[in-house]
Design a protein around this motif. Sequence first.
Motif, PDB file in Angstrom:
ATOM      1  N   ARG B  62       0.846  -1.197   0.000  1.00 45.22           N
ATOM      2  CA  ARG B  62       0.000   0.000   0.000  1.00 45.22           C
ATOM      3  C   ARG B  62       0.883   1.249   0.000  1.00 45.22           C
ATOM      4  NH1 ARG B  62      -2.808  -0.541   4.726  1.00 45.22           N
ATOM      5  NH2 ARG B  62      -4.355  -1.882   3.729  1.00 45.22           N
ATOM      6  N   THR B  63       1.965   1.200   0.776  1.00 44.66           N
ATOM      7  CA  THR B  63       2.868   2.358   0.832  1.00 44.66           C
ATOM      8  C   THR B  63       3.466   2.639  -0.543  1.00 44.66           C
ATOM      9  OG1 THR B  63       3.381   1.643   3.062  1.00 44.66           O
ATOM     10  CG2 THR B  63       4.764   3.373   2.130  1.00 44.66           C
ATOM     11  N   LEU B 223      -5.343  10.910   7.928  1.00 50.82           N
ATOM     12  CA  LEU B 223      -6.348  10.677   6.892  1.00 50.82           C
ATOM     13  C   LEU B 223      -6.489   9.206   6.504  1.00 50.82           C
ATOM     14  CD1 LEU B 223      -5.436  13.713   4.626  1.00 50.82           C
ATOM     15  CD2 LEU B 223      -7.345  13.527   6.220  1.00 50.82           C
ATOM     16  N   GLY B 224      -5.531   8.377   6.904  1.00 55.50           N
ATOM     17  CA  GLY B 224      -5.605   6.958   6.545  1.00 55.50           C
ATOM     18  C   GLY B 224      -6.100   6.119   7.713  1.00 55.50           C
ATOM     19  N   GLY B 225      -5.933   6.632   8.904  1.00 55.27           N
ATOM     20  CA  GLY B 225      -6.391   5.907  10.096  1.00 55.27           C
ATOM     21  C   GLY B 225      -5.626   4.619  10.293  1.00 55.27           C
ATOM     22  N   THR B 226      -6.174   3.725  11.121  1.00 51.39           N
ATOM     23  CA  THR B 226      -5.464   2.492  11.440  1.00 51.39           C
ATOM     24  C   THR B 226      -5.787   1.393  10.443  1.00 51.39           C
ATOM     25  OG1 THR B 226      -7.247   2.128  13.015  1.00 51.39           O
ATOM     26  CG2 THR B 226      -5.103   2.815  13.900  1.00 51.39           C
ATOM     27  N   ARG B 227      -6.879   1.585   9.684  1.00 48.55           N
ATOM     28  CA  ARG B 227      -7.235   0.522   8.736  1.00 48.55           C
ATOM     29  C   ARG B 227      -6.410   0.608   7.463  1.00 48.55           C
ATOM     30  NH1 ARG B 227     -13.281   1.151   7.734  1.00 48.55           N
ATOM     31  NH2 ARG B 227     -12.801   3.256   8.460  1.00 48.55           N
ATOM     32  N   GLN B 228      -5.971   1.825   7.138  1.00 52.59           N
ATOM     33  CA  GLN B 228      -5.200   1.997   5.907  1.00 52.59           C
ATOM     34  C   GLN B 228      -3.764   2.327   6.266  1.00 52.59           C
ATOM     35  OE1 GLN B 228      -6.395   1.292   3.093  1.00 52.59           O
ATOM     36  NE2 GLN B 228      -8.534   1.088   3.666  1.00 52.59           N
ATOM     37  N   MET B 229      -3.161   1.487   7.085  1.00 53.68           N
ATOM     38  CA  MET B 229      -1.840   1.818   7.572  1.00 53.68           C
ATOM     39  C   MET B 229      -0.783   1.812   6.461  1.00 53.68           C
ATOM     40  SD  MET B 229      -0.530   0.716  11.249  1.00 53.68           S
ATOM     41  CE  MET B 229      -1.933  -0.229  11.677  1.00 53.68           C
ATOM     42  N   MET B 230       0.160   2.730   6.577  1.00 56.49           N
ATOM     43  CA  MET B 230       1.322   2.743   5.690  1.00 56.49           C
ATOM     44  C   MET B 230       2.555   2.489   6.541  1.00 56.49           C
ATOM     45  SD  MET B 230       0.280   5.856   3.117  1.00 56.49           S
ATOM     46  CE  MET B 230       1.923   6.030   2.441  1.00 56.49           C
TER      47      MET B 230
END
Lengths: 353, 278
Positions: B62-63, B223-230
Amino acid sequence: MTLPLTIENITAHYGSTKVLEDLSLSLAEGELVSLLGASGCGKTTTLRLVAGFLQPTSGAIRLGSKDLTRLPAHQRDIGLVFQNYALFPHLTVRENVAFGLKQRKVASAERTKRADAMLDRVGLAHLADRLPAALSGGQKQRVALARALVIEPPLLMFDEPLSNLDAKLRVDMRVEIRQLQRANGTTALYVTHDQEEAFSISDRVAIMHQGRIMQLDTPETLYQRPANAFVANFVGFENIVPLSVTARNGAEVTARSDSGAELTLSQDQLGAIPDRFLLATRPDGLQVSTDPAAVGLPAELGLRTYLGRAYQYQAQAGGLSLVANGPLSQPLETGTAAKLVPNPEQCAILQPE
Amino acid sequence: MKRLAGWMLATPATLAIALLLVIPVAGTIGMTFGTPGQGDWGIVQPYADFFASNFRRRVLWRTFEVAGYVTVISLAAGLVTAYVVARCPAWTKSVLVVLAVFPLLTGVIVRSFAWLVLLGREGMVNQFLIWTGLIDGPLTMLYTPGAVIVAMVYIFVPLMVLVLVGVLENIPEDLLQASSSLGAGPVASFFQVTLPLAVPGLIVGAVLVFTASFTSYATPALLGGTRQMMMGTFLHQSAMVRFDWPGAAVVAAIMLAVILATVLVMTRLAKRLNPMAT
């Protein structure tokens, strides 16, 4: 293909500064005309207007029957050679030359063929795969020339093309430019500040000053018969003496200077002489004489310099500072009184300002 | 003697770098190695563990994805902007450059917060879309990769514009005049002259934006929170929430490796593609 170029009553401004005023100029088919003048005289502006990099405030530019005045630069079909060569650094020599053909949608194989043939003509076929950074100044200028010629433009323009080259190469290259231009029969506009360069290769030269053409003529006429004091001075007539006619006897004219010295001049040699005029001479055309019987301007000699073929004197004659040459056989000292005798073959008659 | 003086002058800075950079980084990397002979992978066992986890692989991917999108979008947006700015007269140009750089004067967190306000359920974007009747209920825009990408593009485009204006200004005017005198219109000149000559600058800009977005923390955290971690947010979570220091060190080492590799490959490429060099 070649077309005549017509520039009609062009006026141009940079911001609020007027740089060209009502300039008109026509180049016949196949003719090479130089714009000659010091920097700021408007010669480069004229070229940029014809190229389409600048818009005139008023006036028209025509190439053959095509009106270029409002046409964008890329539709003008003019071969342009720049002072700094302006070669594309990311393209090889061959790709540089083929660039214009590519824009004209010439097929790749044909492009290469024509680019290589043109490189051969300028003697650089062996460097076709090099990048411009690996070329010398003279080679770069040849590539620039090949790039402008290969599109077979009806008009070629040169913007001080040789000013970044050394003296020897300049002479070789200008001959080469003239030969290629002659061989193709292309109309050419050539901008330079170098008088020798302009005179040596041009059919006609326009001497420019402060946004105007002071005189447009063949190099021979400019050199021998300048039309005004500015041009006279520009082509080396260092001495300008105001005179008034006191007597006319057929072709013979007697004229008097402000300080009272009298000269006799022949209209057969110098053309029509008006009642008030300026006599312009080069140092070579004003001979120092100590013969009391000589007819000339009485003067007191100043500093003497040695030219190899003659001595040159700074002289004061009735309030005028003049430069005259004297024979090697007789070096004269500062303060000597002498006559300065004009040689009619090296004089020009000018209208007073 | 001169050499000695040179070395002495360089000593304080060298010491500072050694103490504050080399030693901590070496310590962090040292922490990432396992015990020899343990597990299937020996001393690189912690790295094997990282890549064995689906979740962690997704974070890494994702990163990459987010940083890649941000880089590409910033390149396109930055190039167009820079092209327009670079062709303006000097005075207009300086005003436009100042305007472009203005957002850089506020912190990343403040600028990310702005997007929180814009993109929330009750945010301005949703309100506007509902008002126009394009949608019936609010869209979920926060805590998606999209939100992170949009905010990061907003943050990094000024940087890109700044780099590219400099590059485009350095392309000599007479090359473009030569190009048009040879019959190339504005579009052809752009693709055949301007763009190839801007490649080294594009690469520099891309490296800057890619490394900055790959390692960013504040924007994905907000803006990504914990569900969309980078990687950045995951590193923080590993170290500060789960106190898994070796695990966090592995994340840090992987980020470091990715960035070093990017910089190395891209600068090589930039050198190869630089037409001005011989």
